[in-house]
Design an enzyme around this catalytic site. Structure first.
Site, PDB file in Angstrom:
ATOM      1  N   HIS A 522      -1.471   5.676  64.546  1.00 45.18           N
ATOM      2  CA  HIS A 522      -0.210   7.422  65.158  1.00 45.18           C
ATOM      3  C   HIS A 522      -0.963   8.086  64.791  1.00 45.18           C
ATOM      4  CE1 HIS A 522       3.271   4.190  66.736  1.00 45.18           C
ATOM      5  NE2 HIS A 522       2.157   4.256  67.610  1.00 45.18           N
ATOM      6  N   HIS A 565       7.489   5.201  67.622  1.00 46.95           N
ATOM      7  CA  HIS A 565       6.562   5.429  68.702  1.00 46.95           C
ATOM      8  C   HIS A 565       5.991   6.222  69.138  1.00 46.95           C
ATOM      9  CE1 HIS A 565       5.940   1.292  67.497  1.00 46.95           C
ATOM     10  NE2 HIS A 565       6.391   1.049  67.299  1.00 46.95           N
TER      11      HIS A 565
END
Length: 585
Positions: A522, A565
């Site tokens: 990420h 996310h």
């Protein structure tokens, strides 16, 4: 026939020479693309790139070229089958970017980018996390809407949520239709096996379509597949790497005239350089690692980096590649008693504790440490940002999210997928909001060579403290009913971190973490959307400062990490970006 229709669509005032080649759909051949002109060129056919391209090409008078380094793997089960999650890692569909400490940042090198190989979790950050973006921009840009109210409609626009079916409702599934989109291209649903403020324990939707046997709903499947054979003004070239942006004006503001690109397969780095021309804009959507690298290769970045590589610095934008933030994870597991699992499905259950829940009675001391340490942390991380003063402002905005909004600091991600055994209870614990900052920097003029990725893991000790506290809390959960009733005892780390009244010593936990943590895939922040005095690379319209027609649209523009996310937010950013681009023409 195609040229006739297109001429009618764009108007008789446009010359025949200005119209792109009648190549459309998906191709791996540069024939009919090399030397041609397009209104928009999108670098990267991933989560954001295909979203932007799809929205811009809705206008038949606009021509769009997307160039994607990966192949078209939509028929590969590692892509379309969410139950194959992790199978693509370290293979030909994964960039597998190496970082320090022997860690790897997995990233999709395929049509659809990371949306084609990720775990599919459909989550959002808290309202305050998006509202903070506006506070880090110029006051005059407040009306652009980089806040919850301005971004939430675009996150909903991308989504086609399928409500729980009767069986799922019987088993307790609930949802709030007000926070989901119902007509967007990206399917989200609970598998066969929510939003506003994520401080909770929840079963999360995933970007899958349960009406199609849980088929993955990637950006390629959602935005490209339905129109690729009918939208003749959009061509996507796969297996080609953009080597640099080409400029027609090299004085400020820089004006991009197009791109240079080369063939790129798993066995071939092409030596021939092709070109394509952009009449309006070049849009970078190559992700938080490759977007800054392409800018640097194109002469936009820190002259102290580019000069020694014999790259002429056209725009000395010091923070290109800096402000890198990546989350970290560490696994824990205990043996199970063979309790029955009713149904199947990818991982989707997450707990999101905040700082106060992590530290309990010790919270006051941790709050005081955070508030008093910001100047020290900013000074220690300044080499990977614009300045200590700028970073202190950003850190104070981040601290306010942690302390006032009480945003989650940890994600406890319950793993039920194919990589655990039936009698194992496993959790990946993620540190969500690191204060450590790193950077991405090219190491040569070779566009095929990976850049140096210095994440600077745990360089701010507070980040490691959060990871330790999360694992201690998880150990407590493991040994408390009902989990303890289902468990035969902790197996990972087990005896490697001896238990005691405090749940294990900090020193033992730190040693375990440093030996076993992983990157989450990420990365954000490397072309951050900030005002210039804070080290911004792009402005509120996502335009690279001091350029006339280059924008960045991907997670690299996020100024601060999210307690989530990334994909749902990236889709929202791309949807919003498309409207900003349309409004500018």
């Amino acid at each position: 026939m195609f040229l006739t229709l297109l001429l009618l669509a764009v108007g008789s005032s446009v010359s025949k020479a200005a119209i792109a080649s009648p190549v459309f759909g998906v191709t791996s051949s540069p024939d009919g693309i090399d030397g041609q002109s397009y209104d928009y060129i999108v670098i990267g056919g991933g989560t954001a790139g295909l979203t932007v391209a799809s929205r811009l090409s809705e206008d038949p008078a606009v021509s769009v070229l997307v160039v994607e380094a990966g192949a078209d793997d939509r028929d590969n089960p590692e892509v379309f089958d969410i139950y194959e999650f992790t199978a693509a890692f370290f293979g030909p569909l994964d960039w597998a970017y190496p970082a320090e400490e022997g860690r790897t940042i997995n990233s999709g090198k395929t049509l659809g980018g990371s949306s084609s190989i990720n775990g599919g979790l459909w989550t959002r950050g808290s309202m305050a996390q998006y509202d903070a973006w506006t506070t880090l921009l110029e006051e005059s840009d407040a009306d652009v809407g980089w806040n919850w109210n301005g971004l939430f409609p675009y996150m909903r626009k991308s989504e086609h949520f399928l409500p729980p079916n009767a069986d799922q409702i019987t088993k307790g599934a609930e949802f709030d239709p007000a926070v989901h989109g119902s007509s967007g291209p990206v399917f989200s649903s609970f598998s066969h096996g929510i939003a506003g403020h994520p401080n909770c324990v929840t079963m999360n939707p995933l970007s899958i379509n349960y009406d199609a046997n849980d088929l993955r709903s990637s950006s390629a499947q959602s935005y490209l597949t339905p129109v690729e054979n009918t939208r003749m003004n959009w061509v996507t070239l796969v297996q080609h790497l953009v080597t640099k942006i080409v400029w027609s004006q090299t004085t400020i503001p820089l004006v991009a005239s197009g791109i240079e690109f080369a063939t790129y397969t798993n066995t071939t780095n092409g030596t021939t350089r092709y070109t394509a021309h952009a009449r309006k804009e070049v849009i970078l959507a190559a992700g938080a690692i490759r977007s800054p690298a392409i800018l640097q290769l194109s002469g936009v970045g820190d002259s102290d980096l580019l000069g020694p590589l014999n790259i002429t610095t056209l725009l000395d934008l010091k923070t290109v590649g800096k402000n890198l933030q990546e989350q970290t994870n560490t696994a824990m597991a205990c043996g199970g008693t063979g309790f029955p699992v009713d149904g199947t499905g990818p991982d989707d259950t997450i707990a999101y504790p905040n700082l106060f829940q992590l530290f309990g009675n010790a919270s006051n001391a941790k709050v005081a440490e955070l508030e008093s340490s910001i100047p020290e942390w900013a000074a220690s991380q300044a080499v990977n940002a614009y300045s200590a003063e700028a970073l202190e402002t950003i850190f104070r905005a981040q601290a306010d999210i942690v302390l006032t909004d009480k945003a989650p600091m940890i994600e406890m991600y319950y793993v039920t997928g194919p990589n655990v055994t039936f009698d194992q209870i496993a959790v990946n614990l993620w540190q969500l909001l690191p204060f450590s900052r790193g950077q991405v920097a090219i190491v040569s003029t070779d566009p095929f060579e990976y850049p140096n990725i210095h994440v600077n893991y745990f360089n701010v000790s507070f980040d490691l403290d959060i990871q330790v506290a999360g694992l201690k809390l998880l150990r407590k959960i493991f040994r408390t009913p009902p989990i303890s009733d289902l468990s035969t005892g902790e197996t990972v780390p087990g005896a490697a971190v001896p238990d005691d009244a405090e749940g294990g010593s900090d020193a033992d936990w730190e040693a375990y973490i440093m030996a076993n943590f992983g990157s989450v895939m990420h990365p954000v922040g490397t072309t951050a959307m900030l005002r210039r005095e804070l080290g911004g690379v792009v402005d509120a319209h996502l335009k690279v400062y001091d350029t006339a027609n280059v924008r960045v649209v991907d997670a690299s523009i996020f100024p601060i990490q999210l307690s989530a996310h990334l994909s749902a937010t990236v889709y929202g950013v791309a949807e919003k970006a498309a409207d900003l681009i349309k409004a500018a023409q």
